[in-house]
Design a protein around this motif. Structure first.
Motif, PDB file in Angstrom:
ATOM      1  N   LEU A  33       1.285   9.627 -22.595  1.00 57.21           N
ATOM      2  CA  LEU A  33       1.699   8.450 -21.841  1.00 57.21           C
ATOM      3  C   LEU A  33       3.204   8.248 -21.926  1.00 57.21           C
ATOM      4  CD1 LEU A  33       0.342   6.207 -20.170  1.00 57.21           C
ATOM      5  CD2 LEU A  33       0.429   4.762 -22.210  1.00 57.21           C
ATOM      6  N   ASP A  34       3.814   8.579 -23.093  1.00 61.74           N
ATOM      7  CA  ASP A  34       5.248   8.365 -23.268  1.00 61.74           C
ATOM      8  C   ASP A  34       6.076   9.287 -22.382  1.00 61.74           C
ATOM      9  OD1 ASP A  34       4.864   6.359 -25.086  1.00 61.74           O
ATOM     10  OD2 ASP A  34       5.089   7.626 -26.851  1.00 61.74           O
ATOM     11  N   THR A  35       5.514  10.428 -21.987  1.00 63.90           N
ATOM     12  CA  THR A  35       6.259  11.366 -21.147  1.00 63.90           C
ATOM     13  C   THR A  35       5.827  11.283 -19.684  1.00 63.90           C
ATOM     14  OG1 THR A  35       4.676  13.141 -21.631  1.00 63.90           O
ATOM     15  CG2 THR A  35       6.615  12.949 -23.069  1.00 63.90           C
ATOM     16  N   PHE A  36       5.009  10.308 -19.329  1.00 68.61           N
ATOM     17  CA  PHE A  36       4.574  10.127 -17.938  1.00 68.61           C
ATOM     18  C   PHE A  36       5.796   9.903 -17.058  1.00 68.61           C
ATOM     19  CE2 PHE A  36       3.178   7.231 -14.519  1.00 68.61           C
ATOM     20  CZ  PHE A  36       2.276   8.072 -13.882  1.00 68.61           C
ATOM     21  N   ARG A  37       5.941  10.725 -16.014  1.00 78.06           N
ATOM     22  CA  ARG A  37       7.161  10.751 -15.209  1.00 78.06           C
ATOM     23  C   ARG A  37       6.837  10.466 -13.744  1.00 78.06           C
ATOM     24  NH1 ARG A  37      12.265  13.323 -15.866  1.00 78.06           N
ATOM     25  NH2 ARG A  37      13.295  13.799 -13.889  1.00 78.06           N
ATOM     26  N   VAL A  38       7.613   9.565 -13.173  1.00 73.53           N
ATOM     27  CA  VAL A  38       7.480   9.214 -11.758  1.00 73.53           C
ATOM     28  C   VAL A  38       8.827   9.457 -11.083  1.00 73.53           C
ATOM     29  CG1 VAL A  38       6.902   7.410 -10.091  1.00 73.53           C
ATOM     30  CG2 VAL A  38       5.803   7.422 -12.339  1.00 73.53           C
ATOM     31  N   LEU A  81       3.771  11.859 -10.932  1.00 76.32           N
ATOM     32  CA  LEU A  81       3.547  11.069  -9.724  1.00 76.32           C
ATOM     33  C   LEU A  81       4.809  11.123  -8.865  1.00 76.32           C
ATOM     34  CD1 LEU A  81       1.704   9.075  -8.174  1.00 76.32           C
ATOM     35  CD2 LEU A  81       2.775   7.226  -9.465  1.00 76.32           C
ATOM     36  N   VAL A  82       4.632  11.426  -7.574  1.00 76.05           N
ATOM     37  CA  VAL A  82       5.740  11.419  -6.616  1.00 76.05           C
ATOM     38  C   VAL A  82       5.469  10.317  -5.605  1.00 76.05           C
ATOM     39  CG1 VAL A  82       6.957  12.698  -4.817  1.00 76.05           C
ATOM     40  CG2 VAL A  82       6.209  13.878  -6.887  1.00 76.05           C
ATOM     41  N   LEU A  83       6.320   9.297  -5.598  1.00 74.23           N
ATOM     42  CA  LEU A  83       6.186   8.173  -4.671  1.00 74.23           C
ATOM     43  C   LEU A  83       7.130   8.369  -3.492  1.00 74.23           C
ATOM     44  CD1 LEU A  83       6.133   5.104  -7.119  1.00 74.23           C
ATOM     45  CD2 LEU A  83       4.174   6.154  -5.970  1.00 74.23           C
ATOM     46  N   LEU A  95       2.444  23.408  -4.428  1.00 80.36           N
ATOM     47  CA  LEU A  95       2.417  22.405  -5.486  1.00 80.36           C
ATOM     48  C   LEU A  95       1.204  21.495  -5.325  1.00 80.36           C
ATOM     49  CD1 LEU A  95       6.221  21.448  -5.532  1.00 80.36           C
ATOM     50  CD2 LEU A  95       5.013  23.018  -7.058  1.00 80.36           C
ATOM     51  N   ASP A  96       0.887  20.771  -6.380  1.00 78.45           N
ATOM     52  CA  ASP A  96      -0.287  19.917  -6.431  1.00 78.45           C
ATOM     53  C   ASP A  96      -0.132  18.724  -5.490  1.00 78.45           C
ATOM     54  OD1 ASP A  96      -2.535  18.527  -7.066  1.00 78.45           O
ATOM     55  OD2 ASP A  96      -1.972  18.093  -9.153  1.00 78.45           O
ATOM     56  N   LEU A  97      -1.036  18.591  -4.524  1.00 70.77           N
ATOM     57  CA  LEU A  97      -0.957  17.490  -3.562  1.00 70.77           C
ATOM     58  C   LEU A  97      -1.359  16.152  -4.158  1.00 70.77           C
ATOM     59  CD1 LEU A  97      -2.539  19.162  -0.372  1.00 70.77           C
ATOM     60  CD2 LEU A  97      -0.120  18.997  -0.998  1.00 70.77           C
ATOM     61  N   SER A  98      -2.140  16.170  -5.243  1.00 70.72           N
ATOM     62  CA  SER A  98      -2.681  14.914  -5.778  1.00 70.72           C
ATOM     63  C   SER A  98      -1.617  14.016  -6.385  1.00 70.72           C
ATOM     64  CB  SER A  98      -3.759  15.214  -6.821  1.00 70.72           C
ATOM     65  OG  SER A  98      -3.194  15.868  -7.948  1.00 70.72           O
ATOM     66  N   VAL A  99      -0.414  14.545  -6.618  1.00 69.72           N
ATOM     67  CA  VAL A  99       0.617  13.712  -7.241  1.00 69.72           C
ATOM     68  C   VAL A  99       1.370  12.876  -6.218  1.00 69.72           C
ATOM     69  CG1 VAL A  99       0.926  15.383  -9.102  1.00 69.72           C
ATOM     70  CG2 VAL A  99       2.433  15.480  -7.107  1.00 69.72           C
ATOM     71  N   ILE A 100       1.147  13.127  -4.912  1.00 69.70           N
ATOM     72  CA  ILE A 100       1.905  12.423  -3.867  1.00 69.70           C
ATOM     73  C   ILE A 100       1.190  11.129  -3.499  1.00 69.70           C
ATOM     74  CG2 ILE A 100       2.855  12.564  -1.535  1.00 69.70           C
ATOM     75  CD1 ILE A 100       2.692  15.608  -1.784  1.00 69.70           C
ATOM     76  N   VAL A 101       1.949  10.021  -3.534  1.00 70.77           N
ATOM     77  CA  VAL A 101       1.412   8.717  -3.143  1.00 70.77           C
ATOM     78  C   VAL A 101       2.464   8.010  -2.291  1.00 70.77           C
ATOM     79  CG1 VAL A 101       0.612   6.459  -3.935  1.00 70.77           C
ATOM     80  CG2 VAL A 101      -0.007   8.520  -5.218  1.00 70.77           C
ATOM     81  N   GLY A 102       2.047   7.507  -1.139  1.00 69.62           N
ATOM     82  CA  GLY A 102       2.938   6.735  -0.288  1.00 69.62           C
ATOM     83  C   GLY A 102       2.744   5.242  -0.519  1.00 69.62           C
ATOM     84  N   VAL A 103       3.843   4.494  -0.454  1.00 71.57           N
ATOM     85  CA  VAL A 103       3.796   3.041  -0.643  1.00 71.57           C
ATOM     86  C   VAL A 103       3.981   2.408   0.733  1.00 71.57           C
ATOM     87  CG1 VAL A 103       4.715   1.075  -1.893  1.00 71.57           C
ATOM     88  CG2 VAL A 103       4.829   3.369  -2.912  1.00 71.57           C
ATOM     89  N   GLU A 104       2.879   1.998   1.339  1.00 72.95           N
ATOM     90  CA  GLU A 104       2.895   1.449   2.690  1.00 72.95           C
ATOM     91  C   GLU A 104       3.051  -0.058   2.622  1.00 72.95           C
ATOM     92  OE1 GLU A 104       0.394   2.890   6.375  1.00 72.95           O
ATOM     93  OE2 GLU A 104      -0.779   1.446   5.210  1.00 72.95           O
ATOM     94  N   LYS A 105       4.034  -0.566   3.329  1.00 69.94           N
ATOM     95  CA  LYS A 105       4.310  -2.000   3.306  1.00 69.94           C
ATOM     96  C   LYS A 105       3.168  -2.777   3.925  1.00 69.94           C
ATOM     97  CE  LYS A 105       9.306  -1.326   3.474  1.00 69.94           C
ATOM     98  NZ  LYS A 105       9.233   0.152   3.413  1.00 69.94           N
TER      99      LYS A 105
END
Length: 687
Positions: free
Chosen positions: A420-425, A543-545, A565-575
């Motif tokens: 958890l301490d190395t969790f990177r976004v 995680l890639v936002l 690359l792994d697609l599961s790390v991509i997340v879009g932030v929709e307003k």
């Protein structure tokens, strides 16, 4: 098992004082230590069975040893802590090297001040200026401090303005005044810019201000009183009234000081608290008899380092030091190397005499250290101990809250990071004005907080203006292409080897420059850095936002699919509706349904914070780039014959690039060092 070469080197060590350093197979420094007897101390690490303890884990990694013999234990102590600061070993208590203390500066020196004749124009150099300063000191000016914070310096400057009415204006402002400014009207300046005070009288105010800063307030009051009586005896009542008012202001300032003493002029108070695996050292500063404030420091590597220290204590047959004493001594040894020392240290725990001796040797004068003070010093120490306790409690509360937010985000998105301490976004945003000066930003979140030193900006070129999708494609490709290539080149590598290969290959492929921003709390003009200099990810983030909905996510999915690359790390932030914070929905690149976490979700609040930071970072960079394009700022730097000094004079005279662009050839030619021909060249370049 250790190599025969290493063991032979240990056996050949001399029985002299010195410093030793342990390295692992990768050349990383594990530990730096000092010893009265190098042979005895170092041998003890290799002749004993440490089992599965932390120290055994460290000893098992040692593949290389370096030693330095010195003349005394005091020299060994100074060298040890210099190396700790430089090498940052994992098994030493380490304090961040943060000694960028601010100073109060009075320009010029008494020996170099020019003599201004009566009736002549006021020269800035004849009237010293009081100013805030941060940096290395020199002999051209007089410096007072260091102060624990910028606030403490500015408060002291305000005091000098109220009592001694010294000027704070820049020399360029001073030289161009034709009438006194507002500070003169409110009695915060004596108006030297328009000759409302003689250089001799102003210099006396400067000397009084310096004496006050050194803690000689009573002598200043006595001198003012003597001058007041002298003027009164000559029936010069107006001058006498001015001195009376100055005495009253100084007396009021002294009365307002909550901490003051006649005996202690320069003292540092050091209090340490340890709790919950964390430590805090609170440093409070007394300068000139005035309490200037305090600053908290938090060490790293505390748990591992304390185990090794206990082993060293046992080998020296001395009492095992409490962890508080270890932390305090590490701070004193590392903090005071290469900085001015006060005459006395007041500490919450005892420190070894050898450490005090080493500091005294460095300072060239005797330094006192007291850990059980009385009277006023006891009150100071109790205040510092309370502040250390409060700062440590705040740190623990913040870390608990930060970890809870990260855990909430991991759980909400069903992620499974290794630690958890190395969790990177990493979060990306695009910014432009109607397609002009398009820039992409990448901000980084890990260790439960934003890491603004790892932020990067990307100038987007070669796309249709306003095409945000193409801009997103370009920045993601530039960010992750080489990282993906490194993974393909080492398919059979172990995880640790893959990470190492990725770190080696983590460079940008783009030719456009990357711009790095100074820390957000003290935002500076963007600074260009070398392409690939830490600008790319060292590993694929957890995680890639991306700031956007299905369109941006689709573009990110295409890039990641092409790179493997792994697609599961991509997340879009929709307003959400009305673009209000708390109504955002999350769009996934791997085909999952959109998710609304809820207005009260800690995970959504963290995502919104990261997204907003990416937007802020992108838009500030875009505006700066747009301004450079519109006014030709970059052209000014490229004009032949206009170096750093001439450019600085131009910007200072005209107030910025816009002012230079608006100036005529004749105006530009009036700047020192600018000929008529060069002025014409500058005008042509900017028009």
């Amino acid at each position: 098992m250790h190599s025969e070469e290493l063991l032979a080197q240990v056996a050949a060590l001399p029985g002299l004082p010195g410093v030793y350093r342990y390295y692992d197979a990768e050349g990383t420094v594990l530990y730096v230590g000092k010893a009265r007897n190098l042979k005895k101390r170092v041998s003890s690490y290799f002749t004993k069975n440490h089992g599965g303890t932390r120290i055994g884990h460290m000893v098992g990694k040692i593949t290389k040893l370096e030693t330095t013999v010195v003349r005394s234990e005091a020299e060994a102590l100074l060298l040890e802590n210099n190396l700790i600061k430089t090498l940052a070993p994992r098994y030493n208590i380490l304090f961040r090297d943060d000694k960028s203390y601010p100073y109060l500066k009075i320009t010029g020196s008494p020996e170099r001040l020019p003599v201004t004749k009566e009736g002549a124009l006021a020269m800035p150099s004849a009237f010293p200026r009081v100013a805030y300063y941060r940096g290395s000191v020199d002999r051209k000016h007089r410096y007072f401090g260091p102060y624990p914070s910028a606030w403490a310096v500015k408060e002291s400057i305000q005091l000098l303005q109220k009592v001694f009415r010294l000027r704070t204006c820049e020399d360029t402002v001073f030289a161009n005044r034709t009438r006194p400014c507002l500070l003169y009207q409110i009695k915060r300046c004596t108006g030297p810019c328009v000759n409302l005070i003689t250089p001799q009288a102003y210099q006396q105010d400067v000397l009084n201000a310096e004496a006050f800063l050194r803690g000689d307030a009573q002598s200043v009051l006595n001198a003012l009183e003597a001058r007041m009586l002298e003027h009164a005896g000559k029936l010069e009542f107006e001058q006498a009234a001015e001195l009376r008012n100055q005495m009253g202001a100084l007396s009021k300032v002294l009365h307002q000081q909550s901490v003051e003493t006649a005996s202690d002029k320069d003292v540092d108070i050091l209090a340490v608290r340890v709790q919950g695996g964390k430590a805090c050292v609170n440093l409070a500063m007394i300068r000139g008899g005035r309490h200037l404030g305090d600053r908290a420091y938090f060490p790293s590597h505390l748990e591992d380092a304390s185990v090794v220290q206990e082993f060293d204590d046992a080998e020296d047959a001395v009492r095992a030091q409490p962890i508080e004493e270890q932390v305090l001594e590490a701070f004193i040894a590392q903090h005071y190397i290469g900085v001015p020392l006060p005459s006395a240290l007041i500490t919450s725990h005892p420190v070894q005499p050898e450490l005090v001796e080493a500091l005294s040797s460095q300072a060239g004068s005797r330094i006192g250290a007291v850990h059980n003070p009385r009277g006023q010093r006891r009150l100071w120490l109790e205040m510092a101990e309370k502040n250390a306790e409060l700062q440590l409690a705040r740190l623990l509360a913040e870390e608990g809250s930060q970890q809870a937010r990260t855990r909430a985000l991991v759980d909400a998105l069903d992620l499974a990071p290794d630690h958890l301490d190395t969790f990177r976004v990493e979060c990306f945003d695009i910014s432009h004005t109607a397609g002009e000066a398009t820039q992409a930003s990448c901000v980084v979140f890990h260790h439960h907080q934003m890491q603004n030193r790892e932020y990067r900006r990307y100038n987007i070129e070669g796309i249709t203006p306003g095409d945000d999708y193409a801009a997103m494609r370009q920045v993601l490709t530039r960010r992750y292409a080489r990282l993906a290539q490194a993974g393909r080149d080492t398919p059979d590598a172990t995880p640790s080897e893959e990470q190492e290969a990725a770190e080696v290959a983590a460079v940008e492929i783009a030719e456009a420059p990357v711009v790095a921003e100074a820390p957000a709390q003290e935002e500076a003009a963007p600074k260009r850095v070398k392409v690939g200099g830490g600008g790319s990810a060292q590993r694929l983030p957890d995680l890639v936002l991306v700031d956007g909905g299905r369109g941006q996510v689709s573009m990110a999915r295409e890039v990641f699919a092409e790179l493997g690359l792994d697609l599961s790390v991509i997340v879009g932030v929709e307003k959400g509706e009305g673009r209000k914070v708390g109504l955002e929905e999350l769009v996934f690149a791997d085909g999952r349904e959109k998710v609304y976490l809820g207005r009260e979700s800690a995970a959504l609040m963290l995502i919104a914070q990261i997204r907003d930071e990416a937007h802020r970072f992108a838009i500030t960079g875009m505006r700066a780039r747009r301004a450079r394009v519109r006014v030709g700022g970059s052209q000014l730097e490229e004009i032949p014959g206009v170096g750093a000094k001439k450019r600085a004079r131009l910007l200072q005279r005209f107030g910025g690039v816009r002012g230079v662009a608006a100036a005529s050839v004749e105006d530009i030619a009036t700047v020192e060092g600018i000929s008529r021909e060069l002025a014409e060249e500058i005008y042509r370049a900017l028009h």
